[in-house]
Scaffold this motif. Structure first.
Motif, PDB file in Angstrom:
ATOM      1  N   MET A   1       1.846  -7.151  -7.826  1.00  0.00           N
ATOM      2  CA  MET A   1       2.329  -5.813  -7.306  1.00  0.00           C
ATOM      3  C   MET A   1       1.920  -4.600  -8.064  1.00  0.00           C
ATOM      4  O   MET A   1       1.890  -4.854  -9.285  1.00  0.00           O
ATOM      5  CB  MET A   1       3.834  -5.762  -6.990  1.00  0.00           C
ATOM      6  N   ASN A   2       1.590  -3.627  -7.623  1.00  0.00           N
ATOM      7  CA  ASN A   2       1.282  -2.386  -8.481  1.00  0.00           C
ATOM      8  C   ASN A   2       2.535  -1.732  -8.592  1.00  0.00           C
ATOM      9  O   ASN A   2       3.503  -1.834  -8.043  1.00  0.00           O
ATOM     10  CB  ASN A   2       0.209  -1.366  -7.543  1.00  0.00           C
ATOM     11  N   LEU A   3       2.273  -0.661  -9.602  1.00  0.00           N
ATOM     12  CA  LEU A   3       3.456   0.109 -10.111  1.00  0.00           C
ATOM     13  C   LEU A   3       3.982   1.002  -8.827  1.00  0.00           C
ATOM     14  O   LEU A   3       5.101   1.293  -8.875  1.00  0.00           O
ATOM     15  CB  LEU A   3       3.059   1.106 -11.147  1.00  0.00           C
ATOM     16  N   ASP A   4       3.189   1.177  -7.769  1.00  0.00           N
ATOM     17  CA  ASP A   4       3.707   2.238  -6.920  1.00  0.00           C
ATOM     18  C   ASP A   4       4.404   1.443  -5.631  1.00  0.00           C
ATOM     19  O   ASP A   4       4.750   2.045  -4.473  1.00  0.00           O
ATOM     20  CB  ASP A   4       2.753   3.245  -6.380  1.00  0.00           C
ATOM     21  N   ASP A   5       4.308  -0.024  -5.440  1.00  0.00           N
ATOM     22  CA  ASP A   5       5.034  -0.794  -4.559  1.00  0.00           C
ATOM     23  C   ASP A   5       6.225  -0.845  -4.772  1.00  0.00           C
ATOM     24  O   ASP A   5       6.956  -0.693  -5.866  1.00  0.00           O
ATOM     25  CB  ASP A   5       4.261  -2.224  -4.805  1.00  0.00           C
ATOM     26  N   LYS A   6       7.128  -1.126  -3.800  1.00  0.00           N
ATOM     27  CA  LYS A   6       8.567  -1.073  -3.821  1.00  0.00           C
ATOM     28  C   LYS A   6       9.127  -2.459  -4.176  1.00  0.00           C
ATOM     29  O   LYS A   6       8.375  -3.490  -3.696  1.00  0.00           O
ATOM     30  CB  LYS A   6       9.073  -0.879  -2.389  1.00  0.00           C
ATOM     31  N   VAL A   7       9.939  -2.249  -4.912  1.00  0.00           N
ATOM     32  CA  VAL A   7      10.570  -3.425  -5.566  1.00  0.00           C
ATOM     33  C   VAL A   7      12.219  -3.670  -4.836  1.00  0.00           C
ATOM     34  O   VAL A   7      12.336  -4.940  -4.151  1.00  0.00           O
ATOM     35  CB  VAL A   7      10.851  -3.599  -7.011  1.00  0.00           C
ATOM     36  N   CYS A   8      12.696  -2.735  -4.505  1.00  0.00           N
ATOM     37  CA  CYS A   8      13.791  -2.905  -3.743  1.00  0.00           C
ATOM     38  C   CYS A   8      13.494  -1.855  -2.340  1.00  0.00           C
ATOM     39  O   CYS A   8      13.419  -0.768  -2.245  1.00  0.00           O
ATOM     40  CB  CYS A   8      15.166  -1.761  -4.409  1.00  0.00           C
ATOM     41  N   TYR A   9      13.381  -2.870  -1.372  1.00  0.00           N
ATOM     42  CA  TYR A   9      13.245  -2.316  -0.142  1.00  0.00           C
ATOM     43  C   TYR A   9      14.545  -1.656   0.478  1.00  0.00           C
ATOM     44  O   TYR A   9      14.358  -1.089   1.563  1.00  0.00           O
ATOM     45  CB  TYR A   9      12.786  -3.407   0.770  1.00  0.00           C
ATOM     46  N   CYS A  10      15.968  -2.117   0.132  1.00  0.00           N
ATOM     47  CA  CYS A  10      16.974  -1.592   0.688  1.00  0.00           C
ATOM     48  C   CYS A  10      16.957   0.026   0.459  1.00  0.00           C
ATOM     49  O   CYS A  10      17.556   0.700   1.195  1.00  0.00           O
ATOM     50  CB  CYS A  10      18.138  -2.163   0.205  1.00  0.00           C
ATOM     51  N   PHE A  11      16.774   0.447  -0.794  1.00  0.00           N
ATOM     52  CA  PHE A  11      16.701   1.807  -1.294  1.00  0.00           C
ATOM     53  C   PHE A  11      15.447   2.192  -1.735  1.00  0.00           C
ATOM     54  O   PHE A  11      15.592   3.510  -2.357  1.00  0.00           O
ATOM     55  CB  PHE A  11      17.917   1.750  -2.477  1.00  0.00           C
TER      56      PHE A  11
END
Length: 114
Positions: A1-11
């Protein structure tokens, strides 16, 4: 995953935001990453990945006993689509409940409607 991809999808918290937060705030434990936009406080899916970001950002010997079981490269090898699909499996298995406003779960191929 890249830096701009979401890690926390909830927030809707990106990897870049978390990495920068760790760099600027020097957290003592992984749970402090929740102060970065609420990451890890929704369905719980991203918690192992927050531990990974903590471990990468604080270096060896940070004192994170629970980080030992977290691989160092998981975020690097998963595509955003794989990450989202794994989160969907986690939530559908009853392991967590996303809050209102969270990223919707992707539709499984067999669940698509005409």
């Amino acid at each position: 995953m890249n830096l701009d991809d979401k890690v926390c999808y909830c927030f809707h918290v990106s990897r870049r935001k978390l990495v920068n937060w760790v760099r600027h705030n020097a957290p003592k434990v992984p749970s402090q990453l929740s102060m970065c936009g609420g990451a890890g406080t929704g369905c719980g899916w991203c918690i192992p990945f927050l531990k990974q970001i903590f471990k990468q950002g604080t270096g060896p010997g940070a004192g994170c006993v629970s980080c030992v079981a977290t691989p160092d490269d998981t975020l690097d090898v998963l595509t955003p689509e794989e990450y989202a699909a794994l989160r969907a499996e986690y939530v559908k298995a009853g392991n967590g409940t996303p809050p209102p406003g969270a990223e919707p779960l992707p539709e499984a191929k067999d669940e698509k409607t005409d």
